[in-house]
Design a protein around this motif. Structure first.
Motif, PDB file in Angstrom:
ATOM      1  N   ARG A 155      12.433 -20.991   3.140  1.00  0.00           N
ATOM      2  CA  ARG A 155      12.308 -21.589   4.469  1.00  0.00           C
ATOM      3  C   ARG A 155      12.632 -23.078   4.411  1.00  0.00           C
ATOM      4  O   ARG A 155      12.191 -23.795   3.520  1.00  0.00           O
ATOM      5  N   ASP A 156      13.418 -23.516   5.396  1.00  0.00           N
ATOM      6  CA  ASP A 156      13.743 -24.932   5.530  1.00  0.00           C
ATOM      7  C   ASP A 156      13.765 -25.256   7.024  1.00  0.00           C
ATOM      8  O   ASP A 156      14.788 -25.128   7.693  1.00  0.00           O
ATOM      9  N   ASP A 158      13.696 -24.731  10.679  1.00  0.00           N
ATOM     10  CA  ASP A 158      13.983 -23.598  11.553  1.00  0.00           C
ATOM     11  C   ASP A 158      15.025 -22.666  10.959  1.00  0.00           C
ATOM     12  O   ASP A 158      15.593 -21.818  11.664  1.00  0.00           O
ATOM     13  N   GLU A 159      15.263 -22.790   9.650  1.00  0.00           N
ATOM     14  CA  GLU A 159      16.274 -21.958   8.998  1.00  0.00           C
ATOM     15  C   GLU A 159      15.723 -21.401   7.676  1.00  0.00           C
ATOM     16  O   GLU A 159      14.707 -21.870   7.162  1.00  0.00           O
ATOM     17  N   TYR A 160      16.432 -20.412   7.159  1.00  0.00           N
ATOM     18  CA  TYR A 160      16.204 -19.935   5.794  1.00  0.00           C
ATOM     19  C   TYR A 160      17.477 -20.175   4.997  1.00  0.00           C
ATOM     20  O   TYR A 160      18.595 -19.987   5.508  1.00  0.00           O
ATOM     21  N   ILE A 161      17.296 -20.587   3.731  1.00  0.00           N
ATOM     22  CA  ILE A 161      18.431 -20.786   2.832  1.00  0.00           C
ATOM     23  C   ILE A 161      18.437 -19.624   1.838  1.00  0.00           C
ATOM     24  O   ILE A 161      17.420 -19.319   1.204  1.00  0.00           O
ATOM     25  N   ALA A 205      28.917 -15.937   7.922  1.00  0.00           N
ATOM     26  CA  ALA A 205      28.160 -17.177   7.741  1.00  0.00           C
ATOM     27  C   ALA A 205      28.736 -17.970   6.563  1.00  0.00           C
ATOM     28  O   ALA A 205      29.128 -17.382   5.541  1.00  0.00           O
ATOM     29  N   ARG A 235      22.815 -20.474   5.213  1.00  0.00           N
ATOM     30  CA  ARG A 235      21.755 -20.832   6.165  1.00  0.00           C
ATOM     31  C   ARG A 235      21.817 -19.903   7.376  1.00  0.00           C
ATOM     32  O   ARG A 235      22.884 -19.716   7.963  1.00  0.00           O
ATOM     33  N   VAL A 236      20.659 -19.326   7.708  1.00  0.00           N
ATOM     34  CA  VAL A 236      20.564 -18.503   8.913  1.00  0.00           C
ATOM     35  C   VAL A 236      19.323 -18.936   9.692  1.00  0.00           C
ATOM     36  O   VAL A 236      18.370 -19.479   9.112  1.00  0.00           O
ATOM     37  N   PRO A 237      19.291 -18.718  10.999  1.00  0.00           N
ATOM     38  CA  PRO A 237      18.112 -19.086  11.789  1.00  0.00           C
ATOM     39  C   PRO A 237      16.861 -18.349  11.324  1.00  0.00           C
ATOM     40  O   PRO A 237      16.943 -17.201  10.857  1.00  0.00           O
ATOM     41  N   ALA A 238      15.725 -18.999  11.434  1.00  0.00           N
ATOM     42  CA  ALA A 238      14.458 -18.361  11.049  1.00  0.00           C
ATOM     43  C   ALA A 238      14.209 -17.089  11.854  1.00  0.00           C
ATOM     44  O   ALA A 238      13.523 -16.172  11.394  1.00  0.00           O
ATOM     45  N   ASN A 240      16.119 -14.765  12.260  1.00  0.00           N
ATOM     46  CA  ASN A 240      16.792 -13.629  11.627  1.00  0.00           C
ATOM     47  C   ASN A 240      15.883 -12.855  10.682  1.00  0.00           C
ATOM     48  O   ASN A 240      16.255 -11.797  10.179  1.00  0.00           O
TER      49      ASN A 240
END
Length: 401
Positions: A155-156, A158-161, A205, A235-238, A240
């Motif tokens: 988690r980063d 509002d996103e996940y790496i 992505a 990186r994708v939105p949280a 997801n």
């Protein structure tokens, strides 16, 4: 347990069988001929889209998804004999939008997806507009134990790496494949079965790279393909995330139960077709002044094949019945048993058919060799035989503790 089929199922069996005879079998070679030999993963054989439109018009679309507003309203027991018919041809499941891994991915989205995720990904999958892959297995660990998975989901804001390498992500070679359900580790310090999560990753992505398509005994299964995928700081939105952090293992268990039933019934369908081909072949060929059908050893092959197919079908129908009546969790022993029994049975029947066909059996003039290669993978897809046998033994021993 009553395994007689309802009138609804009998009618669907009739319609499916007629569709297979009129549209699927005559076009199997057409489909293969239309695959671009220079760039096999660049486009879809035109015949496929035509067959899919025809299946929709015939009301033979999305027959899976029990207990769901999105499917045909069939139970596992009702869908099982229909899945068997589809399993007679390698191209049939996609024609009816009942092909893996899309079916399993759609089931995940139905059960665990948010309304936003369903609108964005489930709807186009149900409509057959896009395809998907399931990205779980890794090259550097024994992935039969899902707790070994090392790909990371961090988690980063509002996103996940996402970082890691996956392989055997079936379907990722397809130019229509737009989304992956990817399993990775988000909390190495959590309890063992709560470290993993599943997340939706668009294949376009930045950082997603399809490194290669892996062959299966020399077959590339174009345009579907089995891909090795590298996720490099993707990186994708949280939003997801599926269900929630730490739910990956639970989702996997829920996803694989129905999928195993589907694999087993399709294996039975492939075995039925192989036995049919065997019986026709041995009545048309003569060796040592007798038809092959008159040779005692051939008759033994035929008898053993029929016995083994019936045994596998009954056990699979029992598992489907239990899934419908007491739930997937209570049916876990039966699901594990059929996952061992059905592919092994189908391989035996296919091997006998190949032997009866002689050199022709290992060629591409007949579907036997390709069917054998495909079903051989099922002895470790969705869990290897050894894991399922271990599970059955544990369930059995538990009764006496």
């Amino acid at each position: 347990m009553n395994f007689s089929y309802s009138e609804k199922v009998k009618e669907l069996q009739k319609k499916l069988t007629e569709f297979m005879e009129e549209s699927i079998y005559p076009n199997e070679k057409v489909y293969l001929e239309q695959i671009d030999k220079k760039e096999p993963f660049s486009k879809i054989p035109p015949i496929m889209e035509g067959l899919k439109d025809k299946a929709k018009q015939a009301g033979l679309w999305n027959l899976f998804l029990p207990e769901s507003e999105y499917g045909a309203g069939l139970t596992n027991s009702e869908y099982a004999p229909l899945c068997e018919i589809m399993g007679r041809s390698a191209i049939a499941p996609e024609v009816f939008n009942c092909a893996a891994p899309d079916t399993g991915n759609m089931e995940v989205l139905v059960r665990y997806g948010t309304e936003e995720q369903k609108e964005k990904w489930l709807k186009p999958l149900l409509d057959g507009e896009i395809r998907s892959c399931f990205s779980m297995t890794e090259p550097d660990v024994a992935s039969s134990d899902a707790t070994n998975i090392q790909a990371s989901i961090v988690r980063d804001g509002d996103e996940y790496i996402i970082n890691g390498t996956k392989w055997w992500s079936s379907g990722a070679g397809d130019p229509r494949c737009k989304i992956a359900i990817m399993m990775g580790k988000n909390d190495p310090d959590a309890p063992t079965y709560e470290q993993q999560s599943m997340i939706l990753v668009p294949l376009d992505a930045p950082g997603v790279t399809i490194k290669r398509i892996l062959p299966v005994f020399g077959y590339d299964h174009a345009p579907h393909g089995h891909a090795e995928i590298e996720y490099n700081n993707v990186r994708v939105p949280a939003s997801n995330m599926l269900w929630g952090e730490g739910k990956g293992f639970a989702i996997a268990q829920g996803r694989l139960g129905p999928g195993r039933i589907h694999h087993c019934m399709r294996s039975i369908g492939a075995a039925e077709r192989a036995l049919e081909d065997l019986c026709k072949r041995v009545q048309s060929r003569t060796a040592f002044r007798k038809k092959l059908a008159e040779q005692g050893v051939i008759q033994e092959w035929i008898a053993d094949s029929r016995i083994e197919i019936e045994q596998a079908r009954l056990l699979t129908l029992k598992a489907a019945y239990m899934m419908d009546t007491v739930g997937n969790k209570e049916a876990k022993a039966e699901i594990a048993m059929i996952k061992v029994v059905a592919p092994n049975m189908a391989l035996k029947v296919l091997d006998r058919a190949i032997q009866a066909f002689g050199a022709a059996g290992v060629s591409d003039d007949f579907p036997l060799a390709a069917s054998w290669a495909n079903i051989r993978t099922l002895r470790f897809a969705d869990g290897p035989d050894e894991v399922h046998r271990r599970a059955v033994a544990r369930y059995e021993l538990k009764k006496y503790r």
